[in-house]
Design an enzyme around this catalytic site. Structure first.
Site, PDB file in Angstrom:
ATOM      1  N   ALA A  15       0.838  -1.207   0.000  1.00 17.77           N
ATOM      2  CA  ALA A  15       0.000   0.000   0.000  1.00 17.77           C
ATOM      3  C   ALA A  15       0.872   1.256   0.000  1.00 17.77           C
ATOM      4  O   ALA A  15       0.579   2.228  -0.715  1.00 17.77           O
ATOM      5  CB  ALA A  15      -0.941  -0.008   1.201  1.00 17.77           C
ATOM      6  N   GLY A  27       3.873   1.461  -1.209  1.00 22.33           N
ATOM      7  CA  GLY A  27       4.461   1.526  -2.549  1.00 22.33           C
ATOM      8  C   GLY A  27       3.491   2.125  -3.553  1.00 22.33           C
ATOM      9  O   GLY A  27       3.881   2.949  -4.395  1.00 22.33           O
ATOM     10  N   TRP A  79       3.256   5.857  -2.844  1.00 22.89           N
ATOM     11  CA  TRP A  79       4.453   6.537  -3.337  1.00 22.89           C
ATOM     12  C   TRP A  79       4.394   6.679  -4.856  1.00 22.89           C
ATOM     13  O   TRP A  79       4.735   7.738  -5.405  1.00 22.89           O
ATOM     14  CB  TRP A  79       5.707   5.778  -2.897  1.00 22.89           C
ATOM     15  CG  TRP A  79       6.969   6.460  -3.304  1.00 22.89           C
ATOM     16  CD1 TRP A  79       7.867   6.025  -4.229  1.00 22.89           C
ATOM     17  CD2 TRP A  79       7.473   7.703  -2.822  1.00 22.89           C
ATOM     18  NE1 TRP A  79       8.913   6.916  -4.340  1.00 22.89           N
ATOM     19  CE2 TRP A  79       8.686   7.968  -3.493  1.00 22.89           C
ATOM     20  CE3 TRP A  79       7.015   8.631  -1.893  1.00 22.89           C
ATOM     21  CZ2 TRP A  79       9.437   9.104  -3.253  1.00 22.89           C
ATOM     22  CZ3 TRP A  79       7.776   9.775  -1.665  1.00 22.89           C
ATOM     23  CH2 TRP A  79       8.972   9.995  -2.339  1.00 22.89           C
ATOM     24  N   ALA A 135       1.799  12.108  -9.733  1.00 17.32           N
ATOM     25  CA  ALA A 135       1.228  13.457  -9.626  1.00 17.32           C
ATOM     26  C   ALA A 135       2.309  14.519  -9.802  1.00 17.32           C
ATOM     27  O   ALA A 135       2.092  15.536 -10.477  1.00 17.32           O
ATOM     28  CB  ALA A 135       0.516  13.623  -8.287  1.00 17.32           C
ATOM     29  N   ALA A 162      -0.788  21.406 -11.484  1.00 18.63           N
ATOM     30  CA  ALA A 162      -1.451  22.005 -10.320  1.00 18.63           C
ATOM     31  C   ALA A 162      -0.914  21.397  -9.022  1.00 18.63           C
ATOM     32  O   ALA A 162      -0.696  22.118  -8.038  1.00 18.63           O
ATOM     33  CB  ALA A 162      -2.964  21.806 -10.412  1.00 18.63           C
ATOM     34  N   GLU A 212       1.008  23.360  -5.994  1.00 18.18           N
ATOM     35  CA  GLU A 212       0.531  23.298  -4.616  1.00 18.18           C
ATOM     36  C   GLU A 212       1.612  22.743  -3.682  1.00 18.18           C
ATOM     37  O   GLU A 212       1.731  23.191  -2.538  1.00 18.18           O
ATOM     38  CB  GLU A 212      -0.761  22.488  -4.547  1.00 18.18           C
ATOM     39  CG  GLU A 212      -1.905  23.252  -5.205  1.00 18.18           C
ATOM     40  CD  GLU A 212      -3.055  22.391  -5.659  1.00 18.18           C
ATOM     41  OE1 GLU A 212      -2.985  21.149  -5.518  1.00 18.18           O
ATOM     42  OE2 GLU A 212      -4.033  22.965  -6.173  1.00 18.18           O
ATOM     43  N   TRP A 255       6.438  28.817  12.288  1.00 17.59           N
ATOM     44  CA  TRP A 255       6.863  30.077  12.902  1.00 17.59           C
ATOM     45  C   TRP A 255       5.683  30.871  13.455  1.00 17.59           C
ATOM     46  O   TRP A 255       5.752  31.409  14.561  1.00 17.59           O
ATOM     47  CB  TRP A 255       7.635  30.899  11.871  1.00 17.59           C
ATOM     48  CG  TRP A 255       8.041  32.265  12.339  1.00 17.59           C
ATOM     49  CD1 TRP A 255       8.799  32.574  13.435  1.00 17.59           C
ATOM     50  CD2 TRP A 255       7.697  33.501  11.730  1.00 17.59           C
ATOM     51  NE1 TRP A 255       8.960  33.933  13.527  1.00 17.59           N
ATOM     52  CE2 TRP A 255       8.294  34.534  12.481  1.00 17.59           C
ATOM     53  CE3 TRP A 255       6.963  33.839  10.599  1.00 17.59           C
ATOM     54  CZ2 TRP A 255       8.165  35.880  12.154  1.00 17.59           C
ATOM     55  CZ3 TRP A 255       6.841  35.184  10.272  1.00 17.59           C
ATOM     56  CH2 TRP A 255       7.439  36.187  11.050  1.00 17.59           C
ATOM     57  N   GLU A 295      -6.397  17.841  -4.207  1.00 20.98           N
ATOM     58  CA  GLU A 295      -5.851  17.850  -5.563  1.00 20.98           C
ATOM     59  C   GLU A 295      -5.583  16.428  -6.051  1.00 20.98           C
ATOM     60  O   GLU A 295      -5.835  16.099  -7.217  1.00 20.98           O
ATOM     61  CB  GLU A 295      -4.576  18.681  -5.626  1.00 20.98           C
ATOM     62  CG  GLU A 295      -4.029  18.836  -7.030  1.00 20.98           C
ATOM     63  CD  GLU A 295      -4.972  19.579  -7.958  1.00 20.98           C
ATOM     64  OE1 GLU A 295      -5.264  19.052  -9.057  1.00 20.98           O
ATOM     65  OE2 GLU A 295      -5.430  20.683  -7.588  1.00 20.98           O
ATOM     66  N   SER A 322     -12.984  19.957  -9.461  1.00 18.93           N
ATOM     67  CA  SER A 322     -12.352  21.275  -9.449  1.00 18.93           C
ATOM     68  C   SER A 322     -12.938  22.154  -8.350  1.00 18.93           C
ATOM     69  O   SER A 322     -12.210  22.895  -7.676  1.00 18.93           O
ATOM     70  CB  SER A 322     -12.541  21.937 -10.821  1.00 18.93           C
ATOM     71  OG  SER A 322     -11.955  23.206 -10.840  1.00 18.93           O
TER      72      SER A 322
END
Length: 126
Positions: A15, A17, A20, A26, A32, A36, A49, A71, A100
């Site tokens: 799972a 793998g 990843w 992506a 997009a 992001e 910070w 996304e 979208s």
């Protein structure tokens, strides 16, 4: 097809793998998503910070993770719709528009969280 009866650590490793591989895909093919990720790389240290305590850190960072998650789901939805057929169909268009819209909602959520937490904390530091 995967064997649903095969679990345990081997299943978890497979799972991870697959996850990843999805992230790598992506990053290679979704502009997009890359944009992001760049936003997350910039805002993550700022979140650490500007957050005054754990809850603020969780909200600021969580809004960034939610954007990436949305996304990825939108990209998966688009891939599935494209797999079904190349010709235009109103339901395919609706599915893509809804994906979208989900990304837009995640961006609005990010803006609201950062506007309510990060902005006042930033102004208080100067």
């Amino acid at each position: 097809m995967t064997d649903k009866g095969n679990g345990g650590i081997a299943h978890v490793i497979r799972a991870l793998g697959n996850s990843w591989a999805g992230l790598r895909w992506a990053m290679r093919h979704e502009a997009a998503f890359r944009e992001e990720v760049a936003l997350v790389v910039v805002l993550l240290p700022i979140a650490l910070w500007l957050g005054d305590h754990g809850v603020e850190h969780a909200l600021l960072i969580g809004s960034l993770i939610l954007l990436l998650l949305t996304e990825l789901v939108n990209s998966g939805l688009e891939a599935a719709v494209d797999r079904v057929g190349e010709g235009f169909h109103p339901l395919a268009g609706r599915a893509k528009d809804l994906g979208s819209a989900a990304v837009l909602a995640a961006l609005v959520h990010l803006g609201v969280v950062w506007g309510l937490i990060a902005l006042p904390n930033l102004l208080a530091r100067f």
